[in-house]
Design a protein around this motif. Structure first.
Motif, mmCIF file in Angstrom:
data_model
loop_
_atom_site.group_PDB
_atom_site.id
_atom_site.type_symbol
_atom_site.label_atom_id
_atom_site.label_comp_id
_atom_site.label_asym_id
_atom_site.label_seq_id
_atom_site.Cartn_x
_atom_site.Cartn_y
_atom_site.Cartn_z
ATOM 1 N N UNK A 1 0.896 -3.405 -3.951
ATOM 2 C CA UNK A 1 0.033 -2.309 -4.362
ATOM 3 C C UNK A 1 -0.252 -2.379 -5.867
ATOM 4 N N UNK A 2 0.784 -2.675 -6.634
ATOM 5 C CA UNK A 2 0.594 -2.809 -8.088
ATOM 6 C C UNK A 2 -0.329 -3.985 -8.397
ATOM 7 N N UNK A 3 -0.129 -5.087 -7.698
ATOM 8 C CA UNK A 3 -1.002 -6.253 -7.874
ATOM 9 C C UNK A 3 -2.456 -5.893 -7.559
ATOM 10 N N UNK A 4 -2.685 -5.175 -6.454
ATOM 11 C CA UNK A 4 -4.041 -4.789 -6.073
ATOM 12 C C UNK A 4 -4.717 -3.948 -7.146
ATOM 13 N N UNK A 5 -3.974 -3.026 -7.712
ATOM 14 C CA UNK A 5 -4.545 -2.166 -8.740
ATOM 15 C C UNK A 5 -4.929 -2.967 -9.986
ATOM 16 N N UNK A 6 -4.065 -3.848 -10.395
ATOM 17 C CA UNK A 6 -4.372 -4.660 -11.569
ATOM 18 C C UNK A 6 -5.475 -5.677 -11.268
ATOM 19 N N UNK A 7 -5.552 -6.122 -10.021
ATOM 20 C CA UNK A 7 -6.603 -7.058 -9.646
ATOM 21 C C UNK A 7 -7.974 -6.396 -9.728
ATOM 22 N N UNK A 8 -8.034 -5.103 -9.501
ATOM 23 C CA UNK A 8 -9.286 -4.366 -9.676
ATOM 24 C C UNK A 8 -9.741 -4.455 -11.130
ATOM 25 N N UNK B 1 -3.119 -21.407 -16.065
ATOM 26 C CA UNK B 1 -2.257 -21.458 -14.881
ATOM 27 C C UNK B 1 -0.969 -20.682 -15.117
ATOM 28 N N UNK B 2 -0.370 -20.837 -16.280
ATOM 29 C CA UNK B 2 0.844 -20.089 -16.613
ATOM 30 C C UNK B 2 0.584 -18.589 -16.616
ATOM 31 N N UNK B 3 -0.571 -18.187 -17.126
ATOM 32 C CA UNK B 3 -0.898 -16.765 -17.176
ATOM 33 C C UNK B 3 -1.163 -16.208 -15.772
ATOM 34 N N UNK B 4 -1.701 -17.041 -14.888
ATOM 35 C CA UNK B 4 -1.871 -16.612 -13.498
ATOM 36 C C UNK B 4 -0.508 -16.428 -12.828
ATOM 37 N N UNK B 5 0.428 -17.308 -13.113
ATOM 38 C CA UNK B 5 1.780 -17.146 -12.571
ATOM 39 C C UNK B 5 2.399 -15.850 -13.067
ATOM 40 N N UNK B 6 2.129 -15.510 -14.327
ATOM 41 C CA UNK B 6 2.632 -14.247 -14.879
ATOM 42 C C UNK B 6 2.025 -13.054 -14.155
ATOM 43 N N UNK B 7 0.799 -13.218 -13.663
ATOM 44 C CA UNK B 7 0.143 -12.141 -12.915
ATOM 45 C C UNK B 7 0.894 -11.872 -11.615
ATOM 46 N N UNK B 8 1.356 -12.935 -10.951
ATOM 47 C CA UNK B 8 2.199 -12.745 -9.764
ATOM 48 C C UNK B 8 3.501 -12.061 -10.143
ATOM 49 N N UNK B 9 4.118 -12.558 -11.217
ATOM 50 C CA UNK B 9 5.413 -12.022 -11.619
ATOM 51 C C UNK B 9 5.325 -10.554 -11.964
ATOM 52 N N UNK B 10 4.194 -10.147 -12.512
ATOM 53 C CA UNK B 10 3.947 -8.745 -12.855
ATOM 54 C C UNK B 10 4.177 -7.843 -11.635
ATOM 55 N N UNK B 11 3.682 -8.287 -10.477
ATOM 56 C CA UNK B 11 3.834 -7.487 -9.270
ATOM 57 C C UNK B 11 5.286 -7.303 -8.891
ATOM 58 N N UNK B 12 6.086 -8.342 -9.073
ATOM 59 C CA UNK B 12 7.507 -8.256 -8.754
ATOM 60 C C UNK B 12 8.265 -7.419 -9.776
ATOM 61 N N UNK B 13 7.939 -7.584 -11.039
ATOM 62 C CA UNK B 13 8.660 -6.891 -12.097
ATOM 63 C C UNK B 13 8.404 -5.398 -12.111
ATOM 64 N N UNK B 14 7.200 -5.012 -11.726
ATOM 65 C CA UNK B 14 6.808 -3.605 -11.828
ATOM 66 C C UNK B 14 6.769 -2.909 -10.471
ATOM 67 N N UNK B 15 7.310 -3.572 -9.453
ATOM 68 C CA UNK B 15 7.321 -2.966 -8.111
ATOM 69 C C UNK B 15 8.221 -1.733 -8.113
#
Length: 220
Positions: free
Chosen positions: A39-46, A206-220
């Motif tokens: 859900x957090x990923x979806x919001x930031x993806x917007x 690519x590293x910054x995209x990986x951080x985007x995934x990690x963001x979802x896990x860290x802020x879940x």
């Protein structure tokens, strides 16, 4: 002989693997990803899509011929007129309405990646911009295909099945193929020093995209 874009992946194999097979992606495939993380990923993806639209606006400005202008304009229109609306509807199905989306603030990961892409385009040319966008455009397609090939992927009752299907579908895979073709045609004309500089852009994006995934896990 490998295609020029494949050379960028090969030269940054560890970072590409860390992105395309990230824990977020694996758990999404398994259907075990915490819903709060998605859900957090979806919001930031917007918010990412809004900046993505700006990047395609920049692509129009950086274009050198009518064909490139049309390509950038069509991509911009697709995001503004279609993708954002679809994303709002998908977010609503996850309990996040449009009012909530409008009140969001960009996370550090969103800021870092989107502004990096825009800076790459501003300071470089259209090829720099496309290379910076490639981990997103091409990467999502690669990730979806990889997910479908894994024995641990949960196909029945996976809450993220629609997301996987969207990026594994024919329409998005055609977009990936088109972007690869565009990049290969332009990268094939460049010398080694220019490719080395673009490899750095690709690595960092690519590293910054990986951080985007990690963001979802860290802020879940």
């Amino acid at each position: 002989m490998s295609a020029p874009f494949d050379a960028l992946i090969r030269d940054n194999a560890a970072d590409w693997l860390a992105y395309t097979e990230h824990r977020f992606v694996r758990e999404l495939a398994e259907g075990t990803l915490p819903e709060a993380a998605f859900r957090h990923y979806l919001q930031q993806d917007y918010l990412f899509l809004i900046q993505f639209a700006r990047a395609w606006g920049l692509a129009v400005y950086k274009s050198r011929d009518l064909a490139e202008i049309r390509q950038g304009l069509e991509s911009l229109k697709a995001i503004v007129e279609v993708e954002l609306g679809l994303h709002v509807g998908y977010c609503a199905s996850w309990g996040v309405d449009e009012a909530a989306l409008d009140g969001l603030s960009e996370s550090r990961a969103t800021l870092a990646y989107t502004r990096y892409v825009l800076d790459a385009g501003m300071s470089g040319d259209l090829v720099d911009l496309h290379v910076a966008l490639a981990p997103c455009i091409i990467g999502y397609g690669e990730i979806a295909r990889w997910i479908l090939q894994q024995p641990f992927t949960r196909r029945d009752g996976n809450p993220y099945a629609d997301w996987i299907a969207m990026y594994a579908g024919d329409e998005y895979q055609a977009l990936v193929a088109s972007e690869r073709q565009w990049l290969d045609a332009r990268l094939s004309t460049l010398d080694a020093s220019r490719m080395a500089r673009l490899s750095v852009v690709f690595r960092d994006a690519t590293r910054l995209e990986a951080d985007f995934w990690q963001m979802g896990l860290d802020l879940a």
